[in-house]
Design a protein around this motif. Structure first.
Motif, PDB file in Angstrom:
ATOM      1  N   VAL A  85      12.272  -1.888   8.053  1.00  0.00           N
ATOM      2  CA  VAL A  85      11.665  -0.580   7.883  1.00  0.00           C
ATOM      3  C   VAL A  85      10.789  -0.520   6.645  1.00  0.00           C
ATOM      4  O   VAL A  85       9.801   0.200   6.590  1.00  0.00           O
ATOM      5  CB  VAL A  85      12.742   0.522   7.828  1.00  0.00           C
ATOM      6  CG1 VAL A  85      13.607   0.378   6.591  1.00  0.00           C
ATOM      7  CG2 VAL A  85      12.100   1.902   7.848  1.00  0.00           C
ATOM      8  N   SER A  86      11.101  -1.297   5.632  1.00  0.00           N
ATOM      9  CA  SER A  86      10.321  -1.244   4.398  1.00  0.00           C
ATOM     10  C   SER A  86       9.520  -2.505   4.150  1.00  0.00           C
ATOM     11  O   SER A  86       8.847  -2.621   3.155  1.00  0.00           O
ATOM     12  CB  SER A  86      11.253  -1.019   3.205  1.00  0.00           C
ATOM     13  OG  SER A  86      12.028  -2.167   2.980  1.00  0.00           O
TER      14      SER A  86
ATOM     15  N   GLU B  56       0.316  -3.672   8.339  1.00  0.00           N
ATOM     16  CA  GLU B  56      -0.864  -3.491   7.508  1.00  0.00           C
ATOM     17  C   GLU B  56      -1.433  -4.814   7.005  1.00  0.00           C
ATOM     18  O   GLU B  56      -0.807  -5.857   7.133  1.00  0.00           O
ATOM     19  CB  GLU B  56      -0.508  -2.613   6.305  1.00  0.00           C
ATOM     20  CG  GLU B  56      -0.083  -1.213   6.684  1.00  0.00           C
ATOM     21  CD  GLU B  56       0.361  -0.421   5.471  1.00  0.00           C
ATOM     22  OE1 GLU B  56      -0.152   0.690   5.291  1.00  0.00           O
ATOM     23  OE2 GLU B  56       1.218  -0.931   4.723  1.00  0.00           O
TER      24      GLU B  56
ATOM     25  N   ARG C  56       4.174  -2.976  -1.239  1.00  0.00           N
ATOM     26  CA  ARG C  56       3.170  -1.942  -1.466  1.00  0.00           C
ATOM     27  C   ARG C  56       3.158  -1.563  -2.945  1.00  0.00           C
ATOM     28  O   ARG C  56       4.200  -1.554  -3.593  1.00  0.00           O
ATOM     29  CB  ARG C  56       3.493  -0.700  -0.628  1.00  0.00           C
ATOM     30  CG  ARG C  56       3.580  -0.967   0.864  1.00  0.00           C
ATOM     31  CD  ARG C  56       3.946   0.316   1.611  1.00  0.00           C
ATOM     32  NE  ARG C  56       4.323  -0.011   2.980  1.00  0.00           N
ATOM     33  CZ  ARG C  56       5.565  -0.246   3.380  1.00  0.00           C
ATOM     34  NH1 ARG C  56       6.571  -0.157   2.520  1.00  0.00           N
ATOM     35  NH2 ARG C  56       5.823  -0.552   4.629  1.00  0.00           N
TER      36      ARG C  56
ATOM     37  N   ARG D 158       1.749   1.646  -5.232  1.00  0.00           N
ATOM     38  CA  ARG D 158       1.171   3.007  -5.175  1.00  0.00           C
ATOM     39  C   ARG D 158       0.948   3.504  -6.595  1.00  0.00           C
ATOM     40  O   ARG D 158       1.882   3.574  -7.397  1.00  0.00           O
ATOM     41  CB  ARG D 158       2.126   3.926  -4.410  1.00  0.00           C
ATOM     42  CG  ARG D 158       1.812   5.432  -4.446  1.00  0.00           C
ATOM     43  CD  ARG D 158       0.452   5.760  -3.834  1.00  0.00           C
ATOM     44  NE  ARG D 158       0.361   7.122  -3.348  1.00  0.00           N
ATOM     45  CZ  ARG D 158       0.094   8.205  -4.091  1.00  0.00           C
ATOM     46  NH1 ARG D 158      -0.114   8.067  -5.390  1.00  0.00           N
ATOM     47  NH2 ARG D 158       0.024   9.397  -3.538  1.00  0.00           N
TER      48      ARG D 158
ATOM     49  N   TRP E 234       9.134   0.945  -5.332  1.00  0.00           N
ATOM     50  CA  TRP E 234       9.297   2.330  -4.880  1.00  0.00           C
ATOM     51  C   TRP E 234       8.836   3.335  -5.938  1.00  0.00           C
ATOM     52  O   TRP E 234       8.889   4.535  -5.732  1.00  0.00           O
ATOM     53  CB  TRP E 234      10.733   2.604  -4.484  1.00  0.00           C
ATOM     54  CG  TRP E 234      11.749   2.616  -5.603  1.00  0.00           C
ATOM     55  CD1 TRP E 234      12.155   3.697  -6.316  1.00  0.00           C
ATOM     56  CD2 TRP E 234      12.506   1.501  -6.101  1.00  0.00           C
ATOM     57  NE1 TRP E 234      13.108   3.335  -7.233  1.00  0.00           N
ATOM     58  CE2 TRP E 234      13.352   1.994  -7.125  1.00  0.00           C
ATOM     59  CE3 TRP E 234      12.567   0.146  -5.786  1.00  0.00           C
ATOM     60  CZ2 TRP E 234      14.237   1.170  -7.833  1.00  0.00           C
ATOM     61  CZ3 TRP E 234      13.440  -0.670  -6.490  1.00  0.00           C
ATOM     62  CH2 TRP E 234      14.261  -0.164  -7.492  1.00  0.00           C
TER      63      TRP E 234
ATOM     64  N   ARG F 251      -4.331   7.621   3.933  1.00  0.00           N
ATOM     65  CA  ARG F 251      -3.126   7.674   4.759  1.00  0.00           C
ATOM     66  C   ARG F 251      -2.052   8.510   4.074  1.00  0.00           C
ATOM     67  O   ARG F 251      -2.109   8.723   2.854  1.00  0.00           O
ATOM     68  CB  ARG F 251      -2.613   6.263   5.029  1.00  0.00           C
ATOM     69  CG  ARG F 251      -2.198   5.504   3.777  1.00  0.00           C
ATOM     70  CD  ARG F 251      -1.997   4.035   4.067  1.00  0.00           C
ATOM     71  NE  ARG F 251      -3.249   3.397   4.435  1.00  0.00           N
ATOM     72  CZ  ARG F 251      -3.340   2.262   5.131  1.00  0.00           C
ATOM     73  NH1 ARG F 251      -2.234   1.639   5.514  1.00  0.00           N
ATOM     74  NH2 ARG F 251      -4.500   1.749   5.432  1.00  0.00           N
TER      75      ARG F 251
ATOM     76  N   THR G 114       1.262   9.477   2.157  1.00  0.00           N
ATOM     77  CA  THR G 114       2.148   8.807   1.203  1.00  0.00           C
ATOM     78  C   THR G 114       3.573   8.830   1.742  1.00  0.00           C
ATOM     79  O   THR G 114       4.038   9.847   2.244  1.00  0.00           O
ATOM     80  CB  THR G 114       2.102   9.518  -0.159  1.00  0.00           C
ATOM     81  OG1 THR G 114       0.782   9.435  -0.677  1.00  0.00           O
ATOM     82  CG2 THR G 114       3.077   8.894  -1.144  1.00  0.00           C
ATOM     83  N   GLN G 115       4.266   7.712   1.633  1.00  0.00           N
ATOM     84  CA  GLN G 115       5.651   7.617   2.089  1.00  0.00           C
ATOM     85  C   GLN G 115       6.616   7.863   0.934  1.00  0.00           C
ATOM     86  O   GLN G 115       6.376   7.414  -0.190  1.00  0.00           O
ATOM     87  CB  GLN G 115       5.925   6.234   2.669  1.00  0.00           C
ATOM     88  CG  GLN G 115       5.050   5.855   3.853  1.00  0.00           C
ATOM     89  CD  GLN G 115       5.397   4.479   4.366  1.00  0.00           C
ATOM     90  OE1 GLN G 115       6.474   4.256   4.924  1.00  0.00           O
ATOM     91  NE2 GLN G 115       4.487   3.539   4.184  1.00  0.00           N
TER      92      GLN G 115
ATOM     93  N   ASN H  96       7.607   5.248  -1.484  1.00  0.00           N
ATOM     94  CA  ASN H  96       6.607   4.247  -1.101  1.00  0.00           C
ATOM     95  C   ASN H  96       7.011   3.461   0.141  1.00  0.00           C
ATOM     96  O   ASN H  96       6.580   2.325   0.337  1.00  0.00           O
ATOM     97  CB  ASN H  96       6.332   3.295  -2.278  1.00  0.00           C
ATOM     98  CG  ASN H  96       4.951   2.685  -2.227  1.00  0.00           C
ATOM     99  OD1 ASN H  96       4.038   3.216  -1.589  1.00  0.00           O
ATOM    100  ND2 ASN H  96       4.762   1.558  -2.900  1.00  0.00           N
ATOM    101  N   GLY H  97       7.880   4.052   0.968  1.00  0.00           N
ATOM    102  CA  GLY H  97       8.325   3.385   2.188  1.00  0.00           C
ATOM    103  C   GLY H  97       9.624   2.617   2.044  1.00  0.00           C
ATOM    104  O   GLY H  97      10.091   2.009   3.005  1.00  0.00           O
ATOM    105  N   TYR H  98      10.235   2.663   0.865  1.00  0.00           N
ATOM    106  CA  TYR H  98      11.463   1.914   0.607  1.00  0.00           C
ATOM    107  C   TYR H  98      12.684   2.827   0.504  1.00  0.00           C
ATOM    108  O   TYR H  98      13.692   2.475  -0.110  1.00  0.00           O
ATOM    109  CB  TYR H  98      11.309   1.085  -0.675  1.00  0.00           C
ATOM    110  CG  TYR H  98      10.185   0.082  -0.600  1.00  0.00           C
ATOM    111  CD1 TYR H  98      10.370  -1.162  -0.009  1.00  0.00           C
ATOM    112  CD2 TYR H  98       8.920   0.406  -1.095  1.00  0.00           C
ATOM    113  CE1 TYR H  98       9.326  -2.066   0.072  1.00  0.00           C
ATOM    114  CE2 TYR H  98       7.869  -0.501  -1.012  1.00  0.00           C
ATOM    115  CZ  TYR H  98       8.082  -1.733  -0.421  1.00  0.00           C
ATOM    116  OH  TYR H  98       7.044  -2.625  -0.330  1.00  0.00           O
TER     117      TYR H  98
END
Length: 335
Positions: free
Chosen positions: A8-9, A80, A147, A149, A245, A310, A312-313, A316-318
């Motif tokens: 997932v991350s 990505e 990632r 950010r 993150w 896009r 923002t998660q 950061n998606g984690y």
């Protein structure tokens, strides 16, 4: 040993330099480490034109060349794309070399990074000054695709080479009183024109910090390389923190000191503008910067006709890996 993280991350396979490229550059690195090549490392032509701009690295100690050559490539699911090397190394915040995004790539070449050592002190059983070679002597380097950010609203995807900070922490044996880590960046006026500038607003040295449990998390690494080569000076050579993150300013560059302390350290940006930059600096789209929204981000490279914006998660998606670190906390207050 590579610490695998949930899919997932994970950044994706298309974010990674193509396999043929990595195999060829590792062949060159291995040959150089074995002494069959001389002079500066000349990376081979890239199979993918996005990586054609990767130059030869600055002078790298032989022990690091051999270690980089041994790092296995990462294979991850599709997704990505990795940020091109040129963008990742020519769009930087490193105020010790100037305030514009291009200043670090223009001026960081003045910095001498070999030899390098890190002072480790505070609440630890094994304090001392550790050379870079000593720091790497008991770890296995890994490739991590993360990632990145920035609090300013732009983002990248970068293949780092490093090792979990937790391995160093266990080695120096923190006492039961150690609750935070305080990190300090080099200050060398003769080689850092941003430090010499009378217009600078930062009080040197640059300071950052983590809670001990954040520092021990397996996603937190100390990086010595990126894109299959040693860290360029503008990206924090020879040793930088990477906490994927959190906003990028937490990932302090060119580290010369790590202190294990009882109290939360006063960090640079939080001290300068506490209403804008909190200690935790976790990526959170629901908490706006006072001057802009954090709900969306601009992935580099981009242009007027291809803004590459896009959502923002969270974290950061984690979030799946790190949200438990902040259970019960008010993430708007503890931003």
């Amino acid at each position: 040993m590579l610490i695998k993280v949930p899919k997932v991350s994970s950044a994706a396979e298309s974010e990674v330099t193509p396999e043929a490229v990595y195999l060829s550059r590792r062949s060159v690195l291995a040959a150089l480490a074995a002494g069959s090549l001389s002079g500066a490392l000349a990376l081979p032509a890239r199979a993918d034109e996005r990586f054609a701009d990767v130059p030869s690295p600055e002078s790298v100690p032989p022990f690091l060349e051999s270690r980089l050559a041994a790092v296995p490539a990462v294979e991850l699911p599709s997704g990505e794309e990795v940020t091109p090397f040129f963008d990742a190394t020519h769009y930087n915040n490193f105020y010790e070399f100037g305030s514009s995004k291009q200043d670090p790539s223009r001026h960081a070449g003045e910095l001498i990074t070999d030899p390098w050592s890190v002072e480790i002190d505070g609440e630890v059983a094994r304090p001392g000054r550790y050379s870079l070679e000593d720091l790497l002597s008991q770890v296995t380097l890994q490739e991590r695709i993360y990632r990145l950010r920035c609090v300013e609203g732009w983002s990248m995807v970068i293949p780092w080479i490093g090792f979990p900070l937790a391995e160093l922490i266990r080695r120096v044996e923190p006492s039961g009183h150690a609750r935070y880590l305080r990190f300090e960046t080099l200050v060398r006026r003769e080689q850092m024109r941003g430090v010499r500038s009378e217009l600078g607003l930062i009080e040197w040295p640059y300071i950052e910090g983590l809670r001990l449990d954040e520092a021990m998390h397996p996603l937190t690494i100390l990086a010595v390389g990126m894109y299959g080569r040693s860290l360029p000076n503008q990206n924090g050579a020879p040793l930088r923190l990477v906490v994927p993150w959190k906003y990028g300013f937490k990932s302090i560059k060119s580290i010369i000191r790590i202190s294990f302390v009882r109290d939360r350290p006063a960090t640079t940006w939080q001290t300068m503008a506490p209403e804008e930059y909190g200690f935790y600096a976790n990526v959170n789209p629901a908490v706006s910067h006072p001057r802009w929204s954090q709900a969306r981000e601009r992935r580099l490279p981009n242009s007027l006709f291809k803004p590459n914006v896009r959502p923002t998660q969270l974290f950061n998606g984690y979030a799946e890996e790190v949200a438990s670190l902040y259970s019960g906390m008010d993430l708007r207050k503890d931003y």
